[in-house]
Design a protein around this motif. Sequence first.
Motif, mmCIF file in Angstrom:
data_model
loop_
_atom_site.group_PDB
_atom_site.id
_atom_site.type_symbol
_atom_site.label_atom_id
_atom_site.label_comp_id
_atom_site.label_asym_id
_atom_site.label_seq_id
_atom_site.Cartn_x
_atom_site.Cartn_y
_atom_site.Cartn_z
ATOM 1 N N ALA A 1 -5.288 -2.519 32.730
ATOM 2 C CA ALA A 1 -6.386 -1.912 33.481
ATOM 3 C C ALA A 1 -6.165 -0.416 33.664
ATOM 4 C CB ALA A 1 -6.536 -2.600 34.837
ATOM 5 N N ALA A 2 -4.916 -0.027 33.942
ATOM 6 C CA ALA A 2 -4.625 1.398 34.140
ATOM 7 C C ALA A 2 -4.793 2.181 32.847
ATOM 8 C CB ALA A 2 -3.204 1.560 34.689
ATOM 9 N N LEU A 3 -4.317 1.624 31.724
ATOM 10 C CA LEU A 3 -4.395 2.343 30.456
ATOM 11 C C LEU A 3 -5.828 2.438 29.941
ATOM 12 C CD1 LEU A 3 -1.271 0.788 28.723
ATOM 13 C CD2 LEU A 3 -1.488 3.129 29.554
ATOM 14 N N MET A 4 -6.631 1.381 30.128
ATOM 15 C CA MET A 4 -8.004 1.401 29.628
ATOM 16 C C MET A 4 -8.934 2.229 30.511
ATOM 17 S SD MET A 4 -8.017 -0.092 26.771
ATOM 18 C CE MET A 4 -9.796 -0.029 26.548
ATOM 19 N N THR A 5 -8.535 2.537 31.721
ATOM 20 C CA THR A 5 -9.355 3.392 32.593
ATOM 21 C C THR A 5 -8.795 4.805 32.668
ATOM 22 O OG1 THR A 5 -8.115 2.526 34.503
ATOM 23 C CG2 THR A 5 -10.228 1.522 34.010
#
Length: 626
Positions: free
Chosen positions: A74-78
Amino acid sequence: MGPEKLPESDRESQVLGFIKEAVQEGDDFLRQQKGYSKIGEAIDAIMGQQDELPSQTLSRTRCNRLGKNASDLAALMTDIKPFWEYRTFNKSFERHSKIFGNLSSAWYPQRQIDMKLSDAIKYVGVAGTGWTHLEWNEFLQDQDVTSEDPRDALPIRPASSSLSIQEAMGIVIRTARPVSFLRRQYPNSASKIKADRDGSWSSSLSNTRAGRLFSDTIGPFWKSMMAQGAVKDIPRVPTADLFTVYLHDYSRNETGGEELIGDFDDQGEPLNNWSYRVAPGQERYPRGRLIVATNYGVLNDGPNIYWHGKFPCPKLTLDPWPWAWLGKAPLWDLLPLQRSLDRILRVVDDHMEKIARPDLIADKNSVSRATLRDMDTRKAGGKYMHNPTAGKGLQLVYPPSLPSEVKWFIEFLIGQMDELSGVRDMSQLMRLNQLPGADTIEKLMESMTASVRGRSRQLEAFIREFAMMVAYNFAQFYTVPMRLAMLGPDGATMEDFDYDPGTLIPDFIHAEDYNQWGAVSAQALARGPMPRYDRTREFMRQFTFHVAPGSLLAASEIERKLIYLQLARAGWIDMETLLEVLGIPNIAQIKERLTADAQAGLGMQASAAGRKATGQTMPRMVVKES
C-alpha cells in the motif's frame, strides 16, 4: 443497455422494490466471484488474528509477514506523483487547462486525497478491487473522496468488462450510518429513517462495514424492538443501512407537458445547478439517475447531480482478469504461505522449548512422585535427591536437532511472499543506489519489471477516469471566490464576466453557435447561452487528461528529474523549468535572490581541481571506514 424503463419516481414502493432486488442481485453476483471468500480471511490475516487455535501447551508463535507485505504494498503503490496534466489543442482554453491543473494540485493535499487513495489500494490488496466515491460534500463545501468496501459496492447488471463500472446499468453503494446523522441530513424524511441494528454491536462483525445487511437479522436492537431483550440491552448507536444508487434510466417524459427534474422553488426556478426542465418526449435523466434510500423509504430521488454524467465511483483493479469482476488480489497467494510460515515457526519454537526444558525420565523406585512433580528442568540451581540403590535415578532426554531444511524453508517462504505480492519488485525501485549498474538513467527504467509496469498502467487508467471527474466538478461547483482564494488572480478568466458570469464555462461553445466566419451567430445571441451542464460537456471535450506512462511511481519521477537535469546542463531548457520539475517551492523568490547574488558577484563556483561531476546519478553519502 436497452431502453428498459425503471419504476416511476412517484411510485415509492416500486422504487424500494427495485433497490432491494438490485441489492440482492449485486450481492449474489459478488459472492459468486472467485476469491470473494478470501477477502475476510485476508483482512483477518493482516490484523494478526489466528486462523487456528493450537493447544495452550504448544507454541502460539505467529510472524505476520503477510501484514507487513500488505503495508509495504500500500505504501509503495501510493508513493505516487500527486498531479496529472490537463491539455488542450485550443489556444483559447490554455488558461483553463492551467487552472484545472493548479486546482488539482491545491485540492489533492488539502483534502488528503493521497491517504484516501491509500485506503482504496489497501482494499485492492485483500479484495482485488478498490472503489473511490468522488462526492460533493455539502458540509465541507468541496469535493471529497471516500474509499468504499468492495463487498458493499454492488454492481447492477455489470457488463463483461471488469475495468470500469460505467458500462453497467448502475451501482449501489451500501453503507451504515447512525440514525441521528441521517435525520439531520434528511429532516423531511425522518419517518423513513429507522434503525436496522446497533452500530456498536455490528461494528464487531468482520465481514463488511455495513455489517452485512442480510446477516444481521438478530441483534440487541431488534430484540429490544420485539420486546425480547432486557432494558439494558437497548443499543447505544442505532444504525441504519443507507443505499446510494447511481443508474442509467432511459425513461422519457410522457406527460405531454414540460417536466421539472430536480429541486425548484414555488416560482419554478431551479434551486441548484443540476436541476432542469424536460420537454415532452425527451429523456428524463440524460445524465443518469440518483436515488438515496433506506430499508423503509426513499430519501431522495432525482437526477445524477454531477455534470459529467458518470457514476462517480472509479474502479481500481491492479490485476484484472476477463473472468473475474474483482480481479486477483496480491495477498490471496500469500495466505497458504503465511499459514506454513506460522506452522514451521511453531515447530522451531516448540523445539527450542524442549531444549530449554528437556524431557525428564525418573525411576519410580528411586524418585518419589512428589519430587518429580516439583522438578523444573528449565529452572537453574535445582537440587534433587534420589536413592541410587533403588533404580537408575534421573535422566534428561534432549530432542534431536532440527534438519537444516528448516532454515531454508523459512527463508523460502518469506522470499516467496515478498515476490508474489510484488513488494520485492517495488522495493528495488526505491533502492536506486543498490541497483546493479545504477550509474546511468537507462538502468532505472530497466529495473521496472513487467508486474510493476502492468500495475502502473492500471493505476494510470484509474487516474484518467478520476481526473476527468475532478475537472468536471471544478467547473460545476467551484465559484469565482473559491478559485480566487486558492489560486489568487490566476484563478479567474474572462468567462467569469460574460453573459453568464461566475463560471469559467464560455457562453457559446457549440459549433452551431458560430457562423461561417467564426463569429457568434445572430440566432445564438438571440437565444442566449445554453444551460451550463450542456455547455460544460462540450467544453470539457476540448481537454485531454494526460498521465504519462510510468509517471505515477516515485522512482520513475526520479528518472524524469535526472533527464531534465541533464538537459539543463546542456543548456537546452531554462532554469525555471528545471526548478518546477524538481518541485522546488518559491521559484519567484529564488529568481530574485539569484539575480541579486549574480549582481553582487556571489554564488557557488565549481572547483578547478579534480574530476567534474557528470550529473548522471543522484548525489548520495558514502561512509568510509577508517
